[in-house]
Each structure stands twice: as structure tokens, then as C-alpha cells.
Design a protein around this motif. Structure first.
Motif, PDB file in Angstrom:
ATOM      1  N   ASN A 154       0.822  -1.218   0.000  1.00 47.88           N
ATOM      2  CA  ASN A 154       0.000   0.000   0.000  1.00 47.88           C
ATOM      3  C   ASN A 154       0.855   1.266   0.000  1.00 47.88           C
ATOM      4  O   ASN A 154       0.322   2.366  -0.036  1.00 47.88           O
ATOM      5  CB  ASN A 154      -1.025   0.013   1.146  1.00 47.88           C
ATOM      6  CG  ASN A 154      -0.395  -0.124   2.509  1.00 47.88           C
ATOM      7  OD1 ASN A 154       0.706  -0.643   2.625  1.00 47.88           O
ATOM      8  ND2 ASN A 154      -1.072   0.323   3.544  1.00 47.88           N
TER       9      ASN A 154
ATOM     10  N   GLU B 227      -5.390   2.009  -8.865  1.00 47.13           N
ATOM     11  CA  GLU B 227      -5.320   0.659  -8.274  1.00 47.13           C
ATOM     12  C   GLU B 227      -5.570   0.707  -6.780  1.00 47.13           C
ATOM     13  O   GLU B 227      -5.278   1.697  -6.124  1.00 47.13           O
ATOM     14  CB  GLU B 227      -3.951   0.024  -8.555  1.00 47.13           C
ATOM     15  CG  GLU B 227      -3.769  -0.327 -10.011  1.00 47.13           C
ATOM     16  CD  GLU B 227      -2.594  -1.260 -10.262  1.00 47.13           C
ATOM     17  OE1 GLU B 227      -2.248  -2.049  -9.360  1.00 47.13           O
ATOM     18  OE2 GLU B 227      -2.026  -1.185 -11.369  1.00 47.13           O
ATOM     19  N   LYS B 228      -6.091  -0.392  -6.263  1.00 47.81           N
ATOM     20  CA  LYS B 228      -6.333  -0.523  -4.822  1.00 47.81           C
ATOM     21  C   LYS B 228      -5.749  -1.852  -4.358  1.00 47.81           C
ATOM     22  O   LYS B 228      -5.587  -2.783  -5.140  1.00 47.81           O
ATOM     23  CB  LYS B 228      -7.852  -0.532  -4.559  1.00 47.81           C
ATOM     24  CG  LYS B 228      -8.532   0.801  -4.788  1.00 47.81           C
ATOM     25  CD  LYS B 228      -9.056   1.340  -3.468  1.00 47.81           C
ATOM     26  CE  LYS B 228      -9.268   2.818  -3.440  1.00 47.81           C
ATOM     27  NZ  LYS B 228     -10.320   3.374  -4.183  1.00 47.81           N
ATOM     28  N   THR B 229      -5.462  -1.936  -3.068  1.00 47.09           N
ATOM     29  CA  THR B 229      -4.974  -3.211  -2.533  1.00 47.09           C
ATOM     30  C   THR B 229      -6.171  -4.128  -2.298  1.00 47.09           C
ATOM     31  O   THR B 229      -7.320  -3.699  -2.426  1.00 47.09           O
ATOM     32  CB  THR B 229      -4.248  -3.008  -1.184  1.00 47.09           C
ATOM     33  OG1 THR B 229      -5.222  -2.637  -0.213  1.00 47.09           O
ATOM     34  CG2 THR B 229      -3.182  -1.951  -1.279  1.00 47.09           C
TER      35      THR B 229
ATOM     36  N   GLU C 202      -8.760  -2.800  -0.170  1.00 46.95           N
ATOM     37  CA  GLU C 202      -9.397  -1.573  -0.670  1.00 46.95           C
ATOM     38  C   GLU C 202      -8.684  -0.297  -0.241  1.00 46.95           C
ATOM     39  O   GLU C 202      -9.289   0.766  -0.140  1.00 46.95           O
ATOM     40  CB  GLU C 202     -10.884  -1.507  -0.237  1.00 46.95           C
ATOM     41  CG  GLU C 202     -11.790  -2.483  -0.964  1.00 46.95           C
ATOM     42  CD  GLU C 202     -11.758  -2.294  -2.483  1.00 46.95           C
ATOM     43  OE1 GLU C 202     -11.867  -1.155  -2.946  1.00 46.95           O
ATOM     44  OE2 GLU C 202     -11.562  -3.302  -3.190  1.00 46.95           O
ATOM     45  N   GLU C 203      -7.380  -0.423   0.056  1.00 47.87           N
ATOM     46  CA  GLU C 203      -6.609   0.781   0.386  1.00 47.87           C
ATOM     47  C   GLU C 203      -6.063   1.374  -0.917  1.00 47.87           C
ATOM     48  O   GLU C 203      -5.734   0.623  -1.842  1.00 47.87           O
ATOM     49  CB  GLU C 203      -5.394   0.438   1.259  1.00 47.87           C
ATOM     50  CG  GLU C 203      -5.693  -0.305   2.535  1.00 47.87           C
ATOM     51  CD  GLU C 203      -4.552  -1.233   2.910  1.00 47.87           C
ATOM     52  OE1 GLU C 203      -3.947  -0.993   3.950  1.00 47.87           O
ATOM     53  OE2 GLU C 203      -4.266  -2.176   2.151  1.00 47.87           O
ATOM     54  N   PRO C 204      -5.880   2.692  -0.969  1.00 47.14           N
ATOM     55  CA  PRO C 204      -5.190   3.257  -2.136  1.00 47.14           C
ATOM     56  C   PRO C 204      -3.707   2.893  -2.075  1.00 47.14           C
ATOM     57  O   PRO C 204      -3.195   2.583  -0.996  1.00 47.14           O
ATOM     58  CB  PRO C 204      -5.381   4.767  -1.945  1.00 47.14           C
ATOM     59  CG  PRO C 204      -5.632   4.948  -0.491  1.00 47.14           C
ATOM     60  CD  PRO C 204      -6.261   3.687   0.024  1.00 47.14           C
TER      61      PRO C 204
END
Ligand SMILES: Nc1ncnc2c1ncn2[C@@H]1O[C@H](COP(=O)(O)OP(=O)(O)OP(=O)(O)O)[C@@H](O)[C@H]1O
Length: 491
Positions: A317, A338-340, A343-345
Motif C-alpha cells: 500500500n 489501483e487498490k490493494t 481496498e486501500e489506495p
């Protein structure tokens, strides 16, 4: 009375080999001790340049020097000692090594170290948030026992701590930053997982490998080989520095580009192992992950694609870009949407490189690789090791190698006969069985290394050097393509 002749020798001016330097807060003592050349021989029994912390605090890549302890830096060490509060160092070069050094004192706000330390504190905040979440979802062992729940329950569900991938052009200080962040984290009692995806350096292992290890204890301040070095690995005897247990894959090439497919597969497997570690160990999960990578320049599409692959595999992240504003912009655009998996940026941070970080030239790197191999078999100044010379018939060793000219459908490894060309090569001993498939052997982890000392083709016998006694038994060996046999270890 004078002895004839002696009176004609001009008196030698005494050379000062010991000096004391004072560093102001945020000052650095940068030093480089060239590898020993045959033309230079030290004039004393001193193994290297020694440093003693007389007052204040000082650290090498985040690992603190103990006050009044004498540290020896061997030829081939290029690094710095940093102080956040100021210090006095006593430097002793009685061996007359061709030491190049200088003191650099930037105001703290102009020192890249300030941004590195701030990054550490920022990551600590994320770690605390992960710990709080883990605590909510997964109470302590004691609380669980009271509630009658199993020890592993809930660990995998909580969000892990920060997963940080460090990247940048060559020689900008990526490995030094990874070491610094790992050391600062362990000083706070954390246990981050550190992964190395750059085969040119080894992580607690020989160059030519990719690996990962949990860092929960001190690192070796005196490590000469560069990178994370080899001196913190388990050895057959007492160790001055707490050992770490790396998990290592044998890449067998110097550069990622030499076998991109293999690198992708090994990276993927390392990431799977990292996830497993996170699932099983709450402390590691909360502390998160630091990933060191191979150099990538701005504009290098393929290199950035591989960084993207690593980011996705490790579910990173944070992407820290050192020393290239342009690369930071390009990666920022790449990861913007993209996100992890949580759902983290993916946050891309750009940090300045230290002007002390330098690109290591080929000759220096070759010598450092030799040093690492020598250290692996013979130990360093703190722990001397005695490798065992063993003799075996050709039939007792099962050696595999990647096909010289891969063809469609070729196996990843094929069995090869022992030949005189193998002399002085370092071969990886795999944690696998000789009857396993080539694929299983290629992607098993490394048990250790041997070096081939001599091949007697007529008698079909081979002599090799091993760090431990006893037969290799059922373990297959892999003969890679790098590091090449620069030196004869038995000479
Ligand atoms: N501030 C500094 N002062 C002196 N030497 C430094 C400093 N920072 C890093 N170095 C040295 O510069 C060299 C390169 O640093 P490092 O290995 O961390 O860079 P890297 O970006 O990981 O390199 P590579 O691209 O080759 O993997 C190392 O020998 C390191 O010890």
C-alpha cells in the motif's frame, strides 16, 4: 654506541593513525575502505579501520553503536555513521588502510535522513492502527483463553500493517533505506518482514538469491559485504549478533532481466510465503513488510511493469520512490486507479536520495560478492568458521542446471554430469529430494551452498567445500549462472 649503518636511516615522521571527530546533530561520517589489492598490504595486524563511540549516539543504517565498544570496518566497506543527537567518534587506522572519509553536516531540515525518519514514524502510525484492529478482531492469547477461542482465530482477517515497496534508479540508497526502516522498527519492538527482490544483493544470503526474513533483533553494524549481508544468518557456532532465519530462493542470475519469468514466479512464491507468515504471526502481520527492489529508471516501462507485479503480489500500500521525481510521477499515474485487496489506495511517495549514496561499480561489486562468499564459508572477524572439505563420487551428487538453450516445453532444470568446468563454482543445496520434479526443485528453498574445489574426471570424484560436515544425502544441487567463480577459495 651505534650499530654501523643504522645512523644513516632518516628518522621517520610519526604518522597519526588515530583521530577524534565530532559530529553535530544530523551529521554523517561517510567512509569507504577499498577492497584489498595485492599491491597493498596492511602494515599491522589490524583487520580494518576501527571506530569507537566516545560520546553521544551514532548508528549505521539505523542500528546503534554501543558506547565505548570498538567496531571494526573491513576493507570493502562503503557506508556512513549517522547521529541524530551529535556524537564524538574515535577513528583508528593503525593498519594504514587507504580510507577515504569525510564529515557531512547538513542542517536537519535539509538532510534526507529527516524525511526517512519521518517516514518511519508515519509507518509506525499505520502499524499502531493495524495493531488496534488486530486487537479488536483477535484478542490477546490470554483474552482468547478466557473466551475459550483457539490461538490462530481471527489473525488472517485483520488488516496487516504497512506494506512498503522501495524502488528507484541504481545506487540511490534503496537497500540502505530498507535496512534503516527495518532497524528503526525493531528498535521500537516491531518485527517487520523484509523481502529482497534484487538478485544482485542477497538478503542474509549469498548474492544471486531472492529472499525474505523477519527482523526482530539487532543487525550487524560491522557487516562488510553490503546490503543485508551474510553475517546475521545461522552459523554452526555462537554468533555475536542475533541470527535471523531467511527463506531463500536461488535465482542464479545477477539481474532480473536475465530471467524475468523465473523472477516473477519466485516473487509470487515469496509473496505467498509472506502472506502465510502474516496469517500465522500476529506481531509480524501488524509490523508489516518492507520490500527492497532491483534498480528501475524513469521511462523504463518493463521495469515499472515488474514493480507493478511486485506491488500486486505483496499487496503493497506504499511505494517509496527514491531519487527520481520523474519515476515517482510515472508510478503515481500507474497506481492512481489501483487498490490493494483491503481496498486501500496505493500511495506513491517520492523521497530525495542522499548525496552520499553511490552507484557501486562493477569491480567493487565483484569484490563484494567474493567477500560474501568467503564470509559464508570462512566467517568474519567475529566468528571464524572452518568449512569441511569433502570428497564424493560423481554418482553421489545430483546436479541440476537450467537448459543452456531453452526450447519450447523445456524443463526448468535438467540433470547435468559433473565436469571440470564446475570447479570453483558455488552450487545451491536445495530443500528437496533428488527424485522431486525439476519444477519442485527449482522452487524449493535453499538449504545452503557448497563450492566445488576440484573435479577428477578420471577417477570420477569431486572435492567440495561445505559449511557443515556430513553427506548431502538426498538434496539436489543447482548450478546457476551467477556469481561466477571469481576466486579459488582453497588457494
Ligand atoms: N549517506 C550515505 N553516505 C555514504 N554512503 C552511503 C550513503 N547512503 C548509502 N551509501 C552507500 O552507497 C552504496 C549504495 O547504497 P544502496 O546499496 O543502499 O543503494 P541501492 O539503491 O540499493 O543500490 P542498487 O541499485 O545497486 O541496489 C552502498 O555502499 C551504501 O552503503
Amino acid at each position: 654506541m651505534s650499530i654501523p649503518g643504522l645512523g644513516q636511516i632518516a628518522p621517520q615522521a610519526p604518522t597519526t593513525t588515530q583521530r577524534t571527530i565530532n559530529l553535530r546533530p544530523f551529521g554523517e561520517w561517510r567512509f569507504s575502505i577499498p577492497h584489498q589489492h595485492s599491491t597493498f598490504s596492511s602494515n599491522s595486524s589490524a583487520a580494518g579501520v576501527t571506530v569507537r563511540l566516545v560520546a553521544g549516539t551514532a548508528e549505521r543504517d539505523g542500528t546503534e553503536l554501543a558506547p565505548n565498544c570498538v567496531y571494526t570496518f573491513l576493507p570493502g566497506t562503503k557506508s556512513k555513521l549517522f547521529t541524530d543527537q551529535g556524537c564524538t567518534l574515535e577513528i583508528n587506522n593503525t593498519g594504514g588502510y587507504p580510507l577515504e572519509d569525510r564529515v557531512v553536516e547538513h542542517p536537519p531540515e535539509q538532510s534526507p535522513m529527516l524525511s526517512y525518519i519521518n517516514l518511519h514514524f508515519g509507518l509506525q502510525d499505520h502499524e499502531r492502527a493495524a495493531a488496534a484492529q488486530a486487537q479488536q478482531q483477535h484478542p490477546t492469547h490470554h483474552q482468547q483463553q478466557q473466551q475459550g477461542r483457539g490461538a490462530g482465530a481471527g489473525v488472517a482477517r485483520s488488516k496487516p500493517g504497512p506494506r512498503v515497496l522501495i524502488c528507484g534508479p541504481p545506487g540511490v540508497g534503496k537497500t540502505s533505506l530498507a535496512k534503516l526502516l527495518a532497524a528503526l522498527a525493531t528498535r521500537m519492538g516491531s518485527q517487520p518482514l523484509v523481502a529482497n527482490l534484487n538478485p544482485t544483493d542477497g538478503l542474509l544470503c549469498l548474492p544471486g538469491t531472492l529472499g525474505a526474513a523477519v527482523f526482530g533483533t539487532l543487525m550487524d553494524v560491522e557487516e562488510p559485504a553490503g546490503g543485508f549481508g551474510v553475517t546475521n544468518t545461522p552459523i554452526s557456532g555462537p554468533s555475536a549478533v542475533p541470527v535471523k532465519n531467511p527463506l531463500t530462493f536461488y535465482f542464479g542470475h545477477e539481474k532480473v532481466e536475465d530471467d524475468v519469468d523465473m523472477w516473477r514466479q519466485m516473487t509470487e512464491r515469496l509473496a505467498v510465503l509472506a502472506r502465510r507468515k502474516f496469517e500465522r504471526n500476529r506481531d509480524v502481520r501488524v509490523a508489516g513488510l518492507l520490500v527492497d527492489t532491483a534498480p528501475v529508471e524513469a521511462g523504463d516501462k518493463e521495469g515499472q511493469e515488474l514493480l507493478g507485479w511486485a506491488v500486486r503480489q505483496f499487496d503493497a500500500n506504499f511505494v517509496v520512490v527514491l531519487g527520481s521525481e520523474q519515476l515517482k510521477t510515472e508510478l503515481g499515474q500507474r497506481f492512481a486507479s489501483e487498490k490493494t485487496s483491503f481496498e486501500e489506495p496505493i500511495t506513491v511517495l517520492g523521497l530525495d536520495k542522499s548525496d552520499g549514496a553511490v552507484q557501486i561499480d562493477k569491480a567493487w561489486r565483484q569484490k563484494s560478492t567474493e567477500t560474501a562468499i568467503k564470509e559464508y564459508f570462512f566467517g568474519g572477524i567475529k566468528a571464524r568458521l572452518s568449512p569441511f572439505t569433502q570428497s564424493a563420487s560423481f554418482d553421489e551428487l545430483v546436479v541440476f542446471k537450467a537448459p543452456d538453450e531453452p526450447y519450447e516445453g523445456a524443463p526448468v532444470l535438467e540433470r547435468v554430469e559433473i565436469t571440470p568446468e564446475m570447479a570453483h563454482w558455488t552450487l545451491a543445496v536445495m530443500i528437496a529430494s533428488v527424485t522431486d520434479s525439476p519444477q519442485a526443485i527449482r522452487f524449493s528453498s535453499v538449504l545452503g551452498f557448497i563450492v566445488i574445489a576440484d573435479v577428477d574426471q578420471e577417477r570420477r570424484r569431486v572435492k567440495f567445500l561445505s559449511p557443515v560436515s556430513g553427506r548431502l544425502g538426498n538434496h539436489p544441487l543447482i548450478w546457476g549462472r551467477w556469481p561466477e567463480p571469481y576466486l579459488n577459495l582453497l588457494a
